[in-house]
Design a protein around this motif. Structure first.
Motif, PDB file in Angstrom:
ATOM      1  N   GLU A  63      30.506  69.658  27.188  1.00 57.92           N
ATOM      2  CA  GLU A  63      31.632  68.727  27.237  1.00 57.92           C
ATOM      3  C   GLU A  63      31.766  68.171  28.646  1.00 57.92           C
ATOM      4  O   GLU A  63      31.959  68.918  29.608  1.00 57.92           O
ATOM      5  CB  GLU A  63      32.927  69.414  26.807  1.00 57.92           C
ATOM      6  CG  GLU A  63      32.905  69.868  25.346  1.00 57.92           C
ATOM      7  CD  GLU A  63      34.225  70.447  24.891  1.00 57.92           C
ATOM      8  OE1 GLU A  63      35.232  70.248  25.615  1.00 57.92           O
ATOM      9  OE2 GLU A  63      34.256  71.099  23.832  1.00 57.92           O
ATOM     10  N   ILE A  64      31.648  66.848  28.744  1.00 59.31           N
ATOM     11  CA  ILE A  64      31.722  66.159  30.036  1.00 59.31           C
ATOM     12  C   ILE A  64      32.750  65.049  29.916  1.00 59.31           C
ATOM     13  O   ILE A  64      32.602  64.143  29.101  1.00 59.31           O
ATOM     14  CB  ILE A  64      30.347  65.585  30.434  1.00 59.31           C
ATOM     15  CG1 ILE A  64      29.306  66.710  30.488  1.00 59.31           C
ATOM     16  CG2 ILE A  64      30.432  64.864  31.773  1.00 59.31           C
ATOM     17  CD1 ILE A  64      27.880  66.230  30.603  1.00 59.31           C
ATOM     18  N   GLU A  65      33.783  65.137  30.714  1.00 56.48           N
ATOM     19  CA  GLU A  65      34.870  64.163  30.672  1.00 56.48           C
ATOM     20  C   GLU A  65      34.596  63.056  31.678  1.00 56.48           C
ATOM     21  O   GLU A  65      34.114  63.309  32.783  1.00 56.48           O
ATOM     22  CB  GLU A  65      36.193  64.856  31.008  1.00 56.48           C
ATOM     23  CG  GLU A  65      37.424  64.052  30.654  1.00 56.48           C
ATOM     24  CD  GLU A  65      38.689  64.888  30.796  1.00 56.48           C
ATOM     25  OE1 GLU A  65      38.881  65.471  31.885  1.00 56.48           O
ATOM     26  OE2 GLU A  65      39.466  64.971  29.833  1.00 56.48           O
ATOM     27  N   THR A  66      34.895  61.828  31.288  1.00 56.08           N
ATOM     28  CA  THR A  66      34.615  60.676  32.139  1.00 56.08           C
ATOM     29  C   THR A  66      35.894  60.002  32.598  1.00 56.08           C
ATOM     30  O   THR A  66      36.791  59.751  31.800  1.00 56.08           O
ATOM     31  CB  THR A  66      33.745  59.649  31.381  1.00 56.08           C
ATOM     32  OG1 THR A  66      32.532  60.278  30.974  1.00 56.08           O
ATOM     33  CG2 THR A  66      33.420  58.455  32.265  1.00 56.08           C
ATOM     34  N   SER A 160      28.782  53.113  27.887  1.00 54.91           N
ATOM     35  CA  SER A 160      29.970  53.468  28.667  1.00 54.91           C
ATOM     36  C   SER A 160      31.006  54.178  27.806  1.00 54.91           C
ATOM     37  O   SER A 160      31.571  55.197  28.205  1.00 54.91           O
ATOM     38  CB  SER A 160      30.582  52.213  29.294  1.00 54.91           C
ATOM     39  OG  SER A 160      29.691  51.621  30.210  1.00 54.91           O
ATOM     40  N   CYS A 161      31.266  53.641  26.610  1.00 48.00           N
ATOM     41  CA  CYS A 161      32.237  54.280  25.717  1.00 48.00           C
ATOM     42  C   CYS A 161      31.706  55.615  25.207  1.00 48.00           C
ATOM     43  O   CYS A 161      32.455  56.580  25.063  1.00 48.00           O
ATOM     44  CB  CYS A 161      32.566  53.362  24.543  1.00 48.00           C
ATOM     45  SG  CYS A 161      33.566  51.917  25.001  1.00 48.00           S
ATOM     46  N   ASN A 162      30.402  55.666  24.951  1.00 49.83           N
ATOM     47  CA  ASN A 162      29.796  56.904  24.463  1.00 49.83           C
ATOM     48  C   ASN A 162      29.927  58.010  25.497  1.00 49.83           C
ATOM     49  O   ASN A 162      30.140  59.175  25.161  1.00 49.83           O
ATOM     50  CB  ASN A 162      28.320  56.669  24.134  1.00 49.83           C
ATOM     51  CG  ASN A 162      27.774  57.700  23.165  1.00 49.83           C
ATOM     52  OD1 ASN A 162      28.494  58.577  22.701  1.00 49.83           O
ATOM     53  ND2 ASN A 162      26.501  57.597  22.851  1.00 49.83           N
ATOM     54  N   ALA A 163      29.826  57.643  26.774  1.00 48.96           N
ATOM     55  CA  ALA A 163      29.929  58.640  27.839  1.00 48.96           C
ATOM     56  C   ALA A 163      31.306  59.277  27.872  1.00 48.96           C
ATOM     57  O   ALA A 163      31.461  60.429  28.271  1.00 48.96           O
ATOM     58  CB  ALA A 163      29.623  58.000  29.189  1.00 48.96           C
ATOM     59  N   GLY A 164      32.317  58.536  27.430  1.00 53.51           N
ATOM     60  CA  GLY A 164      33.671  59.064  27.471  1.00 53.51           C
ATOM     61  C   GLY A 164      34.124  59.741  26.201  1.00 53.51           C
ATOM     62  O   GLY A 164      35.207  60.314  26.155  1.00 53.51           O
ATOM     63  N   ARG A 165      33.304  59.705  25.149  1.00 53.48           N
ATOM     64  CA  ARG A 165      33.718  60.261  23.867  1.00 53.48           C
ATOM     65  C   ARG A 165      33.854  61.781  23.887  1.00 53.48           C
ATOM     66  O   ARG A 165      34.577  62.349  23.092  1.00 53.48           O
ATOM     67  CB  ARG A 165      32.716  59.867  22.779  1.00 53.48           C
ATOM     68  CG  ARG A 165      33.026  58.550  22.078  1.00 53.48           C
ATOM     69  CD  ARG A 165      34.334  58.629  21.322  1.00 53.48           C
ATOM     70  NE  ARG A 165      34.613  57.402  20.599  1.00 53.48           N
ATOM     71  CZ  ARG A 165      34.430  57.249  19.294  1.00 53.48           C
ATOM     72  NH1 ARG A 165      33.947  58.241  18.570  1.00 53.48           N
ATOM     73  NH2 ARG A 165      34.725  56.115  18.712  1.00 53.48           N
ATOM     74  N   ARG A 166      33.142  62.465  24.787  1.00 49.45           N
ATOM     75  CA  ARG A 166      33.175  63.923  24.773  1.00 49.45           C
ATOM     76  C   ARG A 166      34.460  64.477  25.343  1.00 49.45           C
ATOM     77  O   ARG A 166      34.816  65.615  25.115  1.00 49.45           O
ATOM     78  CB  ARG A 166      31.989  64.491  25.557  1.00 49.45           C
ATOM     79  CG  ARG A 166      30.672  64.288  24.887  1.00 49.45           C
ATOM     80  CD  ARG A 166      30.661  64.826  23.484  1.00 49.45           C
ATOM     81  NE  ARG A 166      30.935  66.245  23.439  1.00 49.45           N
ATOM     82  CZ  ARG A 166      31.207  66.915  22.347  1.00 49.45           C
ATOM     83  NH1 ARG A 166      31.297  66.304  21.203  1.00 49.45           N
ATOM     84  NH2 ARG A 166      31.412  68.207  22.384  1.00 49.45           N
ATOM     85  N   GLY A 167      35.163  63.677  26.127  1.00 50.34           N
ATOM     86  CA  GLY A 167      36.421  64.147  26.684  1.00 50.34           C
ATOM     87  C   GLY A 167      37.500  63.128  26.411  1.00 50.34           C
ATOM     88  O   GLY A 167      37.439  62.378  25.456  1.00 50.34           O
ATOM     89  N   SER A 168      38.483  63.094  27.248  1.00 51.68           N
ATOM     90  CA  SER A 168      39.564  62.131  27.114  1.00 51.68           C
ATOM     91  C   SER A 168      39.579  61.258  28.356  1.00 51.68           C
ATOM     92  O   SER A 168      40.135  61.650  29.379  1.00 51.68           O
ATOM     93  CB  SER A 168      40.912  62.849  26.964  1.00 51.68           C
ATOM     94  OG  SER A 168      40.901  63.696  25.844  1.00 51.68           O
TER      95      SER A 168
END
Length: 241
Positions: A63-66, A160-168
């Motif tokens: 899990e990586i939050e962006t 870019s959106c995919n990178a943020g999907r794992r967190g909030s």
């Protein structure tokens, strides 16, 4: 149960980039700590698609939050270290992947646009490394969490959106309110409809634009010429009236 081996040396180029970035996150960044996109690329100079390899870890429980647009550029935080992708026993596991036919089906179904922000492939995206949006197929429910490999569990997202999907991804509510306040009444009604549906719907002109972008260069030129002639003729007729 046998304990997982420690991460290998992330600088050891004998390992693939996915294993190396996982080892870098686990040993250099550390769970719960933050890092920037610039630090990631500095650590892996010359390694192509390193951000994609990092995002691939999400299917293994990482899990990586962006945080976008921070004081230091795009910042990220390692929330949770997932499965030890460097373990030989892990690498022997056969994992589902998105087949080419499935990818094309999902992209066509989603009209070749990111279902979060609406960007099409190649359109301007300041948060992307190359400044242009790249589309990816994302599993809504990760495979590691029992998600299906069927296209009903897939959705089109830009990188870019995919990178943020794992967190909030952190978004300032006041900034959103400010943007909304600048909208016309009609635009607010459109936005409200998107909110109610949970996704951005495209207009006929946007759908025509997406279809146009998939024409060959020669076909695009002919289409532009034809449309230009049609518009000029309409303007001339209106002036004559």
């Amino acid at each position: 149960m046998e304990a997982a081996p420690n991460p290998p040396d992330w600088q050891d180029t004998r390992h693939g980039s996915k294993i190396r970035v996982a080892a870098w996150l686990a040993t250099v960044v550390g769970e719960g700590n933050s890092f920037t996109r610039e630090q990631l690329h500095e650590a892996f100079q010359g390694v192509t698609h390193i951000e994609r390899r990092m995002r691939d870890l999400r299917d293994s429980g990482w899990e990586i939050e962006t945080y976008r647009g921070g004081a230091h550029g795009t910042e990220m935080r390692l929330i949770k270290i997932g499965e030890p992708v460097w373990s030989p026993s892990y690498r022997r596991v056969s994992r589902p992947f998105v087949a080419s036919q499935q990818r094309h089906q999902v992209l066509a179904r989603d009209e070749y646009r990111c279902t979060d922000c609406g960007l099409g492939a190649g359109e301007r995206d300041p948060s992307a490394p190359a400044g242009a949006a790249a589309l990816e197929v994302h599993f809504v429910v990760p495979l590691s969490a029992g998600g299906s490999a069927d296209i009903t569990n897939m959705v089109t997202l830009c990188a870019s959106c995919n990178a943020g999907r794992r967190g909030s991804p952190v978004t300032d509510p006041e900034a959103v309110s400010l943007e909304v306040s600048r909208l016309t009444f009609q635009e607010r009604m459109i936005l409200l409809a998107w909110m109610a549906k949970g996704e951005r719907t495209t207009s006929p002109v946007e759908r025509a634009w997406v279809m146009y972008r998939h024409l060959s260069p020669e076909q695009r030129q002919l289409m532009r010429q034809k449309l230009s002639e049609t518009v000029e003729r309409a303007v001339t007729d209106s002036m004559a009236d």
